[in-house]
Design a protein around this motif. Structure first.
Motif, PDB file in Angstrom:
ATOM      1  N   GLY A 161       0.819  -1.210   0.000  1.00 47.41           N
ATOM      2  CA  GLY A 161       0.000   0.000   0.000  1.00 47.41           C
ATOM      3  C   GLY A 161       0.852   1.258   0.000  1.00 47.41           C
ATOM      4  O   GLY A 161       0.540   2.239  -0.694  1.00 47.41           O
ATOM      5  N   ILE A 162       1.924   1.243   0.777  1.00 45.99           N
ATOM      6  CA  ILE A 162       2.837   2.394   0.800  1.00 45.99           C
ATOM      7  C   ILE A 162       3.489   2.579  -0.566  1.00 45.99           C
ATOM      8  O   ILE A 162       3.589   3.702  -1.074  1.00 45.99           O
ATOM      9  N   ILE A 163       3.900   1.459  -1.179  1.00 49.21           N
ATOM     10  CA  ILE A 163       4.508   1.541  -2.513  1.00 49.21           C
ATOM     11  C   ILE A 163       3.503   2.067  -3.534  1.00 49.21           C
ATOM     12  O   ILE A 163       3.837   2.890  -4.389  1.00 49.21           O
ATOM     13  N   LYS A 164       2.268   1.609  -3.433  1.00 50.75           N
ATOM     14  CA  LYS A 164       1.229   2.085  -4.349  1.00 50.75           C
ATOM     15  C   LYS A 164       1.013   3.583  -4.195  1.00 50.75           C
ATOM     16  O   LYS A 164       0.867   4.316  -5.182  1.00 50.75           O
ATOM     17  N   GLY A 165       1.021   4.069  -2.939  1.00 54.41           N
ATOM     18  CA  GLY A 165       0.884   5.511  -2.709  1.00 54.41           C
ATOM     19  C   GLY A 165       2.062   6.292  -3.259  1.00 54.41           C
ATOM     20  O   GLY A 165       1.883   7.351  -3.880  1.00 54.41           O
ATOM     21  N   LEU A 166       3.266   5.772  -3.046  1.00 53.42           N
ATOM     22  CA  LEU A 166       4.465   6.450  -3.566  1.00 53.42           C
ATOM     23  C   LEU A 166       4.444   6.508  -5.084  1.00 53.42           C
ATOM     24  O   LEU A 166       4.798   7.542  -5.686  1.00 53.42           O
ATOM     25  N   VAL A 167       4.022   5.419  -5.714  1.00 52.30           N
ATOM     26  CA  VAL A 167       3.954   5.386  -7.182  1.00 52.30           C
ATOM     27  C   VAL A 167       2.914   6.386  -7.689  1.00 52.30           C
ATOM     28  O   VAL A 167       3.162   7.120  -8.654  1.00 52.30           O
ATOM     29  N   SER A 168       1.750   6.427  -7.037  1.00 53.87           N
ATOM     30  CA  SER A 168       0.680   7.330  -7.482  1.00 53.87           C
ATOM     31  C   SER A 168       1.103   8.785  -7.372  1.00 53.87           C
ATOM     32  O   SER A 168       0.966   9.557  -8.343  1.00 53.87           O
ATOM     33  N   PHE A 169       1.621   9.179  -6.203  1.00 51.35           N
ATOM     34  CA  PHE A 169       2.067  10.565  -6.038  1.00 51.35           C
ATOM     35  C   PHE A 169       3.292  10.857  -6.904  1.00 51.35           C
ATOM     36  O   PHE A 169       3.446  11.975  -7.408  1.00 51.35           O
ATOM     37  N   GLY A 170       4.149   9.845  -7.080  1.00 51.41           N
ATOM     38  CA  GLY A 170       5.323  10.042  -7.925  1.00 51.41           C
ATOM     39  C   GLY A 170       4.945  10.300  -9.368  1.00 51.41           C
ATOM     40  O   GLY A 170       5.526  11.176 -10.028  1.00 51.41           O
ATOM     41  N   LEU A 247      10.826  -0.454  -8.863  1.00 49.66           N
ATOM     42  CA  LEU A 247       9.730   0.366  -9.373  1.00 49.66           C
ATOM     43  C   LEU A 247       9.706   1.724  -8.687  1.00 49.66           C
ATOM     44  O   LEU A 247       9.613   2.765  -9.350  1.00 49.66           O
ATOM     45  N   VAL A 248       9.810   1.736  -7.355  1.00 51.99           N
ATOM     46  CA  VAL A 248       9.813   2.999  -6.606  1.00 51.99           C
ATOM     47  C   VAL A 248      11.041   3.832  -6.979  1.00 51.99           C
ATOM     48  O   VAL A 248      10.945   5.053  -7.186  1.00 51.99           O
ATOM     49  N   GLY A 249      12.204   3.183  -7.092  1.00 50.17           N
ATOM     50  CA  GLY A 249      13.421   3.897  -7.471  1.00 50.17           C
ATOM     51  C   GLY A 249      13.324   4.495  -8.857  1.00 50.17           C
ATOM     52  O   GLY A 249      13.757   5.632  -9.090  1.00 50.17           O
ATOM     53  N   SER A 250      12.726   3.762  -9.799  1.00 52.06           N
ATOM     54  CA  SER A 250      12.570   4.262 -11.170  1.00 52.06           C
ATOM     55  C   SER A 250      11.623   5.458 -11.209  1.00 52.06           C
ATOM     56  O   SER A 250      11.896   6.456 -11.892  1.00 52.06           O
ATOM     57  N   VAL A 251      10.522   5.355 -10.462  1.00 50.12           N
ATOM     58  CA  VAL A 251       9.571   6.474 -10.418  1.00 50.12           C
ATOM     59  C   VAL A 251      10.217   7.707  -9.806  1.00 50.12           C
ATOM     60  O   VAL A 251      10.016   8.837 -10.287  1.00 50.12           O
TER      61      VAL A 251
END
Length: 275
Positions: A161-170, A247-251
């Protein structure tokens, strides 16, 4: 309202945010990341870049060339009295002719540069197809994200869920960053006649160097962006935690892509001495 209700509401909000990002933002990013010669035929540039009609920016640039000529003639007269060394007249005439040609062909030159970077982007897409079987686009990145098992159903307080939030805001931050880049490129194309004009004098030539460096830096962004998108697309095991970290690093890198590209290209300079 208990903690469970608050958590449910938060999950609902983030679910709507992710679906909104999924529906529109990725498609919009693909439209503004890859900038080719077609931008000259779209608004607002199509109001400036037209054929068989006078262009106001080029007219202003040609008028300023006349100003440079008057300034040079004035410095020649002054040098007769104070003895200061001035630029050779034949060299100045040759330089004015070349600059005049560049000014009046500035939009054509910009079009050729756009075609060059468009071709490089196509080459990256071909490379991506050979590696992962699909083009390096945000639409394909979205499909890769959605292929993660139970990613859409993850709780906001969980790691997924945290990763999904980071991806969305990113992704929203990436949209803002590329929107700024898009407008900056339009501005650089519009003022290109003025940028070429500054080559008339050593006093203003640094303006052209800054314009050219910024132009190449901003267009290099789309090449580097596609290379970064390839990284998560190459990952096969989508359920692996390492894939989510990548994924988070790429975003995040894509969010900071303008600064990343500038730092990557900042050391490009000419150390050759003029003799």
């Amino acid at each position: 309202m208990n903690s469970q209700d608050i958590l449910t509401n938060l999950n609902t909000v983030f679910e709507k945010l992710f679906k909104s990002v999924e529906g529109e933002v990725y498609k919009t990013l693909d439209k503004i990341v890859l900038i080719g010669p077609d931008i000259l035929k779209e608004e607002p540039l199509k109001q400036i870049f037209f054929e068989n009609k006078e262009n106001g920016i080029i007219i202003i640039a040609n008028a300023l060339i006349l100003f440079y000529i008057i300034y040079y003639a004035f410095t020649q007269l002054i040098s007769l009295y104070n003895g200061n060394k001035v630029e050779n007249v034949y060299y100045f005439i040759l330089k004015i002719i070349i600059v005049g040609i560049l000014v009046n062909c500035s939009y054509f030159l910009c079009e050729q540069l756009l075609t060059l970077f468009d071709g490089l982007s196509d080459a990256i897409n071909t490379f991506a197809k050979n590696i992962v079987g699909k083009e390096a686009t945000f639409a394909n990145l979205k499909e890769t994200i959605l292929s993660i098992n139970d990613f859409m159903k993850s709780d906001i307080l969980s790691l997924d869920g945290i990763i999904k939030g980071l991806v969305s805001f990113g992704i929203l931050g990436i949209l803002i960053s590329f929107a700024i880049r898009y407008v900056t490129i339009i501005f650089l194309i519009i003022i290109s006649p003025i940028a070429f004009l500054t080559l008339c004098s050593d006093l203003t030539s640094e303006i052209f160097k800054t314009w050219l460096k910024l132009f190449f830096t901003l267009f290099s962004v789309q090449i580097i962006t596609k290379l970064i998108i390839i990284i998560p697309l190459m990952y096969k095991n989508k359920g692996n935690i390492m894939f989510k970290i990548i994924l988070v690093g790429s975003v995040y890198i894509l969010y900071k892509i303008n600064n990343f590209t500038k730092e990557f290209l900042v050391k490009i300079k000419n150390d050759n001495k003029n003799y």
